[in-house]
Motif scaffolding. Structure first.
Motif, PDB file in Angstrom:
ATOM      1  N   ALA A   1      -3.684   1.767  -0.958  1.00 52.61           N
ATOM      2  CA  ALA A   1      -4.126   2.557   0.193  1.00 52.61           C
ATOM      3  C   ALA A   1      -5.654   2.620   0.164  1.00 52.61           C
ATOM      4  O   ALA A   1      -6.231   3.263  -0.711  1.00 52.61           O
ATOM      5  N   ASN A   2      -6.309   1.935   1.119  1.00 49.27           N
ATOM      6  CA  ASN A   2      -7.766   1.801   1.033  1.00 49.27           C
ATOM      7  C   ASN A   2      -8.571   2.774   1.887  1.00 49.27           C
ATOM      8  O   ASN A   2      -9.812   2.733   1.882  1.00 49.27           O
ATOM      9  N   GLY A   3      -7.906   3.646   2.658  1.00 52.38           N
ATOM     10  CA  GLY A   3      -8.613   4.690   3.392  1.00 52.38           C
ATOM     11  C   GLY A   3      -9.429   4.234   4.576  1.00 52.38           C
ATOM     12  O   GLY A   3     -10.164   5.037   5.180  1.00 52.38           O
ATOM     13  N   GLN A   4      -9.286   2.969   4.984  1.00 51.96           N
ATOM     14  CA  GLN A   4     -10.132   2.440   6.061  1.00 51.96           C
ATOM     15  C   GLN A   4      -9.767   2.964   7.443  1.00 51.96           C
ATOM     16  O   GLN A   4     -10.520   2.787   8.403  1.00 51.96           O
ATOM     17  N   ALA A   5      -8.631   3.649   7.567  1.00 52.94           N
ATOM     18  CA  ALA A   5      -8.280   4.248   8.863  1.00 52.94           C
ATOM     19  C   ALA A   5      -9.148   5.463   9.172  1.00 52.94           C
ATOM     20  O   ALA A   5      -9.273   5.868  10.333  1.00 52.94           O
ATOM     21  N   GLY A   6      -9.722   6.067   8.133  1.00 52.39           N
ATOM     22  CA  GLY A   6     -10.648   7.175   8.343  1.00 52.39           C
ATOM     23  C   GLY A   6     -10.011   8.538   8.472  1.00 52.39           C
ATOM     24  O   GLY A   6     -10.665   9.501   8.892  1.00 52.39           O
ATOM     25  N   ASN A   7      -8.755   8.676   8.086  1.00 52.34           N
ATOM     26  CA  ASN A   7      -8.104   9.992   8.151  1.00 52.34           C
ATOM     27  C   ASN A   7      -8.513  10.855   6.962  1.00 52.34           C
ATOM     28  O   ASN A   7      -9.024  10.353   5.958  1.00 52.34           O
ATOM     29  N   ASP A   8      -8.279  12.150   7.084  1.00 52.20           N
ATOM     30  CA  ASP A   8      -8.460  13.037   5.935  1.00 52.20           C
ATOM     31  C   ASP A   8      -7.392  12.701   4.898  1.00 52.20           C
ATOM     32  O   ASP A   8      -6.266  12.342   5.248  1.00 52.20           O
ATOM     33  N   SER A   9      -7.749  12.828   3.629  1.00 52.31           N
ATOM     34  CA  SER A   9      -6.827  12.452   2.568  1.00 52.31           C
ATOM     35  C   SER A   9      -5.503  13.206   2.695  1.00 52.31           C
ATOM     36  O   SER A   9      -5.477  14.425   2.901  1.00 52.31           O
ATOM     37  N   LEU A  10      -4.421  12.458   2.565  1.00 51.92           N
ATOM     38  CA  LEU A  10      -3.089  13.019   2.766  1.00 51.92           C
ATOM     39  C   LEU A  10      -2.587  13.744   1.529  1.00 51.92           C
ATOM     40  O   LEU A  10      -2.586  13.193   0.428  1.00 51.92           O
ATOM     41  N   THR A  11      -2.157  14.966   1.711  1.00 51.40           N
ATOM     42  CA  THR A  11      -1.502  15.780   0.694  1.00 51.40           C
ATOM     43  C   THR A  11      -0.344  16.497   1.372  1.00 51.40           C
ATOM     44  O   THR A  11      -0.263  16.522   2.608  1.00 51.40           O
ATOM     45  N   PRO A  12       0.557  17.103   0.611  1.00 55.41           N
ATOM     46  CA  PRO A  12       1.681  17.820   1.231  1.00 55.41           C
ATOM     47  C   PRO A  12       1.248  18.924   2.188  1.00 55.41           C
ATOM     48  O   PRO A  12       2.026  19.311   3.069  1.00 55.41           O
ATOM     49  N   SER A  13       0.036  19.428   2.055  1.00 57.34           N
ATOM     50  CA  SER A  13      -0.430  20.491   2.957  1.00 57.34           C
ATOM     51  C   SER A  13      -1.035  19.940   4.247  1.00 57.34           C
ATOM     52  O   SER A  13      -1.317  20.697   5.176  1.00 57.34           O
ATOM     53  N   HIS A  14      -1.233  18.634   4.319  1.00 60.15           N
ATOM     54  CA  HIS A  14      -1.778  18.005   5.527  1.00 60.15           C
ATOM     55  C   HIS A  14      -0.737  18.075   6.636  1.00 60.15           C
ATOM     56  O   HIS A  14       0.444  17.790   6.422  1.00 60.15           O
ATOM     57  N   GLU A  15      -1.188  18.402   7.830  1.00 59.17           N
ATOM     58  CA  GLU A  15      -0.269  18.574   8.965  1.00 59.17           C
ATOM     59  C   GLU A  15       0.542  17.312   9.253  1.00 59.17           C
ATOM     60  O   GLU A  15       1.701  17.393   9.681  1.00 59.17           O
ATOM     61  N   ASP A  16      -0.051  16.142   9.023  1.00 58.77           N
ATOM     62  CA  ASP A  16       0.620  14.885   9.347  1.00 58.77           C
ATOM     63  C   ASP A  16       1.265  14.208   8.142  1.00 58.77           C
ATOM     64  O   ASP A  16       1.719  13.071   8.234  1.00 58.77           O
ATOM     65  N   TYR A  17       1.297  14.898   7.015  1.00 55.29           N
ATOM     66  CA  TYR A  17       1.892  14.296   5.826  1.00 55.29           C
ATOM     67  C   TYR A  17       3.363  13.905   6.052  1.00 55.29           C
ATOM     68  O   TYR A  17       3.779  12.809   5.658  1.00 55.29           O
ATOM     69  N   PRO A  18       4.175  14.756   6.694  1.00 53.54           N
ATOM     70  CA  PRO A  18       5.577  14.352   6.934  1.00 53.54           C
ATOM     71  C   PRO A  18       5.696  13.066   7.751  1.00 53.54           C
ATOM     72  O   PRO A  18       6.625  12.280   7.544  1.00 53.54           O
ATOM     73  N   THR A  19       4.756  12.852   8.664  1.00 50.17           N
ATOM     74  CA  THR A  19       4.771  11.622   9.461  1.00 50.17           C
ATOM     75  C   THR A  19       4.530  10.411   8.573  1.00 50.17           C
ATOM     76  O   THR A  19       5.222   9.393   8.674  1.00 50.17           O
ATOM     77  N   PHE A  20       3.552  10.524   7.692  1.00 51.49           N
ATOM     78  CA  PHE A  20       3.254   9.406   6.789  1.00 51.49           C
ATOM     79  C   PHE A  20       4.427   9.139   5.853  1.00 51.49           C
ATOM     80  O   PHE A  20       4.796   7.989   5.615  1.00 51.49           O
ATOM     81  N   VAL A  21       5.019  10.197   5.325  1.00 50.28           N
ATOM     82  CA  VAL A  21       6.168  10.041   4.425  1.00 50.28           C
ATOM     83  C   VAL A  21       7.310   9.321   5.130  1.00 50.28           C
ATOM     84  O   VAL A  21       7.943   8.419   4.570  1.00 50.28           O
ATOM     85  N   LYS A  22       7.566   9.701   6.358  1.00 45.68           N
ATOM     86  CA  LYS A  22       8.649   9.066   7.111  1.00 45.68           C
ATOM     87  C   LYS A  22       8.346   7.590   7.367  1.00 45.68           C
ATOM     88  O   LYS A  22       9.224   6.731   7.243  1.00 45.68           O
ATOM     89  N   ALA A  23       7.093   7.285   7.714  1.00 40.76           N
ATOM     90  CA  ALA A  23       6.699   5.888   7.943  1.00 40.76           C
ATOM     91  C   ALA A  23       6.800   5.079   6.652  1.00 40.76           C
ATOM     92  O   ALA A  23       7.258   3.929   6.645  1.00 40.76           O
ATOM     93  N   PHE A  24       6.388   5.676   5.549  1.00 40.36           N
ATOM     94  CA  PHE A  24       6.427   5.019   4.242  1.00 40.36           C
ATOM     95  C   PHE A  24       7.870   4.716   3.849  1.00 40.36           C
ATOM     96  O   PHE A  24       8.186   3.611   3.394  1.00 40.36           O
ATOM     97  N   LYS A  25       8.753   5.684   4.041  1.00 39.72           N
ATOM     98  CA  LYS A  25      10.160   5.470   3.703  1.00 39.72           C
ATOM     99  C   LYS A  25      10.780   4.402   4.596  1.00 39.72           C
ATOM    100  O   LYS A  25      11.618   3.612   4.142  1.00 39.72           O
ATOM    101  N   LEU A  26      10.353   4.350   5.864  1.00 36.42           N
ATOM    102  CA  LEU A  26      10.858   3.322   6.768  1.00 36.42           C
ATOM    103  C   LEU A  26      10.494   1.938   6.262  1.00 36.42           C
ATOM    104  O   LEU A  26      11.317   1.012   6.285  1.00 36.42           O
ATOM    105  N   VAL A  27       9.275   1.767   5.763  1.00 35.40           N
ATOM    106  CA  VAL A  27       8.841   0.478   5.227  1.00 35.40           C
ATOM    107  C   VAL A  27       9.688   0.085   4.026  1.00 35.40           C
ATOM    108  O   VAL A  27      10.236  -1.027   3.957  1.00 35.40           O
ATOM    109  N   LEU A  28       9.839   0.994   3.069  1.00 37.10           N
ATOM    110  CA  LEU A  28      10.567   0.658   1.843  1.00 37.10           C
ATOM    111  C   LEU A  28      12.059   0.450   2.093  1.00 37.10           C
ATOM    112  O   LEU A  28      12.679  -0.449   1.506  1.00 37.10           O
ATOM    113  N   SER A  29      12.655   1.258   2.958  1.00 37.38           N
ATOM    114  CA  SER A  29      14.086   1.095   3.219  1.00 37.38           C
ATOM    115  C   SER A  29      14.365  -0.212   3.960  1.00 37.38           C
ATOM    116  O   SER A  29      15.357  -0.890   3.690  1.00 37.38           O
ATOM    117  N   HIS A  30      13.468  -0.589   4.866  1.00 42.63           N
ATOM    118  CA  HIS A  30      13.632  -1.875   5.566  1.00 42.63           C
ATOM    119  C   HIS A  30      13.570  -3.040   4.578  1.00 42.63           C
ATOM    120  O   HIS A  30      14.423  -3.942   4.615  1.00 42.63           O
TER     121      HIS A  30
END
Length: 402
Positions: free
Chosen positions: A236-265
């Motif tokens: 994860a190289n951070g080039q998208a420019g988002n704030d660092s993701l942690t469980p307290s980040h508002e969009d963390y569940p979105t990233f987790v869901k996208a990540f799981k979609l990649v691995l499950s596929h």
């Protein structure tokens, strides 16, 4: 307006995330196909990995684990097929380090920022001169050739790109893997690579990877064998420019869901491309005492050679499923189990239901077979993926080195 909805997640046309480059070429490790490549980040990336539990862990796998554990950072991964560099002793350890250094020197970066991955025949020394010459010829492109350079008995490259919105910025996750036989994770004869331009700290990424692998790659099986070279690495190289993701980040569940979609596929792609396979098999377990038992039962069913042979032959023999359930140590309501195949209930309260044998047999000719089981022992679930067992599997593995 801040968009935080998980509906922003999309499976997209293949592309590399911002700041990632690749290349591949033919180094002469196998006949007539690309067999060497790399994956490179513009900047050092946060990194995480999971690795085979086989006691004979291959030299490149051990080296990559050691490298990532230093600081959870990588900037590149160099990889080859055609030779596993496994069971190769002190020389193999030296050769893996030499491969790492050759890539680092070519890229003008520190060796501790380079991972190494190898797959292929076990027990043969790495042809280091060919490796070094091949690395010297690699460049920095945006091609997908590297996704093919790691293949062995696979019939096709296995890839996926998913995009989502994090802090209103487009974040891309692209993964690819190889794996077809010797697959019974933890993990498989598989190499998996996931890249993302999201910003997420290495230790956080490691926790997310380990948890998600347990739900995806560790829930596939083809033949019950665990390889010496398995690994999944995420950068994860951070080039998208988002704030660092942690469980307290508002969009963390979105990233987790996208990540799981990649691995499950990718996990399902490996299961469906099992050596000689003609069908992808998915087993869904409900009514489990706990999640661990749900996963255990699902994987036992999908890994049963009797079940796999039953599916290959199109034989609607639900007794094979029952025996697989019974050989686990999971809690089971012995008088309350239900089994359905492709939506047709065959077992109710642990007894034969009223169904058409011909109808079930007909659905078993389809490329996807789904087995649903209810253990009636709790509220948790489990899912696993595998394939049928065919004559072709024996043929492939009887002549693997030739």
């Amino acid at each position: 307006m801040q968009i935080t909805s998980e509906s922003s997640i999309e499976v997209s046309t293949f592309e590399w995330p911002a700041g990632f480059y690749t290349d591949a070429g033919h180094a002469g490790l196998k006949k007539g196909a690309d067999d060497l490549g790399w994956l490179v980040s513009k900047v050092p990336a946060d990194a995480a990995g999971v690795y085979t539990t086989n006691q004979f862990q291959a030299a490149p796998t051990a080296l990559t684990k050691q490298t990532i554990n230093l600081a959870h950072k990588l900037q590149a991964i160099v990889m080859n097929s055609g030779n596993a560099n496994s069971c190769t002793g002190v020389q193999g350890t030296h050769d893996a380090a030499a491969m790492q250094k050759a890539a680092a020197d070519k890229l003008k970066i520190d060796s501790n920022l380079v991972g190494v991955a190898s797959t292929g025949v076990i027990g043969e020394q790495l042809p280091l001169d060919k490796i070094k010459k091949g690395i010297d010829g690699l460049g920095l492109t945006k091609s997908d050739d590297v996704t093919k350079a790691v293949l062995t008995t696979d019939t096709h490259a296995k890839t996926i790109t998913v995009t989502c919105l994090i802090d209103n910025k487009k974040v891309t996750l692209t993964g690819f893997c190889k794996g077809s036989g010797m697959i019974h994770p933890n993990m498989a004869t598989m190499l998996g690579f996931v890249t993302t331009d999201a910003a997420i700290e290495g230790n956080q990424l490691q926790g997310l990877l380990s948890e998600t692998v347990n739900q995806t790659f560790n829930q596939i099986t083809v033949d019950g064998d665990t390889s010496t070279n398995d690994m999944v690495v995420v950068m994860a190289n951070g080039q998208a420019g988002n704030d660092s993701l942690t469980p307290s980040h508002e969009d963390y569940p979105t990233f987790v869901k996208a990540f799981k979609l990649v691995l499950s596929h990718l996990a399902k792609e490996i299961a469906g491309d099992g050596e000689g396979a003609s069908k992808l098999v998915e087993v869904n377990v409900a009514g489990a005492y706990n999640a661990l038992e749900g996963q255990q039962v699902a994987k036992t069913i999908v890994g049963s050679n009797l079940v796999k042979a039953m599916i290959f032959g199109g034989d609607a023999n639900w007794g094979r499923v029952m025996q697989a359930i019974g050989q686990t140590t999971a809690h089971v309501d012995l008088n309350g189990v239900s089994v359905s195949i492709n939506g047709i209930q065959m077992v109710k309260n642990s007894l034969a239901a009223d169904y058409s044998e011909n109808e079930v047999a007909k659905t078993l000719t389809e490329k996807m077979v789904t087995i649903d089981v209810d253990l009636n022992a709790g509220t948790d679930t489990g899912t696993a993926w595998g394939c049928d067992l065919t004559y072709k599997y024996v043929q492939i593995n009887a002549s693997y080195r030739s």
